[in-house]
Design a protein around this motif. Structure first.
Motif, short mmCIF file in Angstrom:
data_model
loop_
_atom_site.label_atom_id
_atom_site.label_comp_id
_atom_site.label_asym_id
_atom_site.label_seq_id
_atom_site.Cartn_x
_atom_site.Cartn_y
_atom_site.Cartn_z
N CYS A 72 0.85 -1.28 0.29
CA CYS A 72 -0.04 0.27 -0.01
C CYS A 72 1.12 1.37 0.07
O CYS A 72 1.56 1.68 0.69
N ALA A 111 -3.17 10.13 -3.63
CA ALA A 111 -4.10 9.12 -2.97
C ALA A 111 -3.05 7.86 -2.87
O ALA A 111 -2.44 7.45 -2.30
N GLU A 165 0.41 5.58 0.08
CA GLU A 165 -0.83 6.67 0.18
C GLU A 165 0.13 7.64 0.95
O GLU A 165 1.10 7.59 1.91
N TYR A 222 -2.81 4.45 -3.36
CA TYR A 222 -2.27 3.54 -4.50
C TYR A 222 -1.90 1.74 -4.13
O TYR A 222 -0.85 1.42 -3.69
N PRO A 279 -4.49 2.75 -9.10
CA PRO A 279 -4.97 3.28 -8.51
C PRO A 279 -5.75 1.92 -7.29
O PRO A 279 -6.40 1.60 -7.65
N TYR A 280 -6.06 1.95 -6.28
CA TYR A 280 -6.65 1.32 -5.82
C TYR A 280 -8.33 1.72 -5.13
O TYR A 280 -8.18 2.92 -4.48
N THR A 281 -9.62 0.91 -5.28
CA THR A 281 -10.31 1.20 -4.51
C THR A 281 -11.15 -0.62 -4.02
O THR A 281 -10.98 -0.97 -4.57
N PRO A 282 -11.44 0.36 -2.72
CA PRO A 282 -11.85 -0.69 -2.14
C PRO A 282 -13.27 -1.32 -2.57
O PRO A 282 -13.41 -0.76 -3.50
N ARG A 283 -13.04 -2.28 -2.75
CA ARG A 283 -14.36 -3.81 -2.55
C ARG A 283 -15.31 -3.15 -1.32
O ARG A 283 -15.61 -3.38 -0.24
N THR A 284 -16.65 -3.23 -2.27
CA THR A 284 -17.87 -3.38 -1.38
C THR A 284 -18.13 -5.32 -1.12
O THR A 284 -17.70 -5.73 -1.89
#
Length: 200
Positions: free
Chosen positions: A11, A56, A13, A58, A75-80
């Motif tokens: 990670c 952001a 950030e 990453y 770029p990292y987007t958290p999962r739902t």
């Protein structure tokens, strides 16, 4: 099945690499135990954060064996995650972070209408597909003593006293009220936390 590569996901950030010493320790242990390499990699010297990476969140992915084979920044987007499906495999072995995840992919395909899986091996709870897990009993958070892969975030949380290890059998799940999913990209404060009833 070819398992010639392993990888680390780190990670980043605010242009800062998180838990780097834990990733470095696991990578060097893996290189020594799997392939007998005795040279030590200092990741802070090997990883160069490109100018295109801003403040952001990453994901840095490093594939390696004897040498670094590939790196990737994204770029990292958290999962739902809202529902978790129990799946079963008594002989699965993922003690090293292999690039080859075919067995895990096969289990993940069994999730049906769920977003994530909880892997049960010989009656014991291990991990989800992407994350280590912890369970809350009303007082403390416990993580399985025998995960498929001891994650770097898990090691950090154990060292910090946030979670404790326990043998957690599938039949023990009713004794817990909550489950939390975390990994190198998802710190404890941001981890998905669900009621135990979310595990089908």
């Amino acid at each position: 099945m070819s398992r010639t590569l392993c990888f680390e996901t780190i990670c980043c950030e605010n242009r800062e690499l998180k838990n780097l010493s834990y990733h470095e320790a696991r990578l060097n242990r893996t290189r020594h135990e799997l392939w007998g390499y005795s040279d030590y990699w200092n990741l802070s010297e090997r990883i160069v954060i490109p100018d295109s990476v801003d403040n952001a969140l990453y994901k840095y992915r490093l594939s390696y064996n004897k040498e670094i084979e590939a790196i990737k920044w994204e770029p990292y987007t958290p999962r739902t995650i809202q529902k978790i499906r129990r799946v079963y495999h008594d002989t699965i072995d993922y003690r090293y972070k292999y690039e080859d995840r075919n067995e895990l992919n096969t289990l993940f395909a069994q999730r049906k209408d769920a977003d994530e899986i909880l892997i049960i091996r010989n009656g014991l709870v291990t991990d989800s597909f992407y994350c280590n897990v912890a369970f809350y009993n009303g007082n403390d958070w416990f993580t399985p003593r025998s995960p498929l892969l001891p994650g770097t975030q898990r090691a950090f949380l154990l060292d910090s006293g946030v979670i404790r290890e326990a043998d957690i059998r599938e039949s023990d799940l009713r004794e817990y009220s909550k489950v939390k999913l975390f990994n190198a990209m998802v710190g404890w404060e941001d981890a998905v936390e669900l009621g135990i009833e979310s595990i089908a």
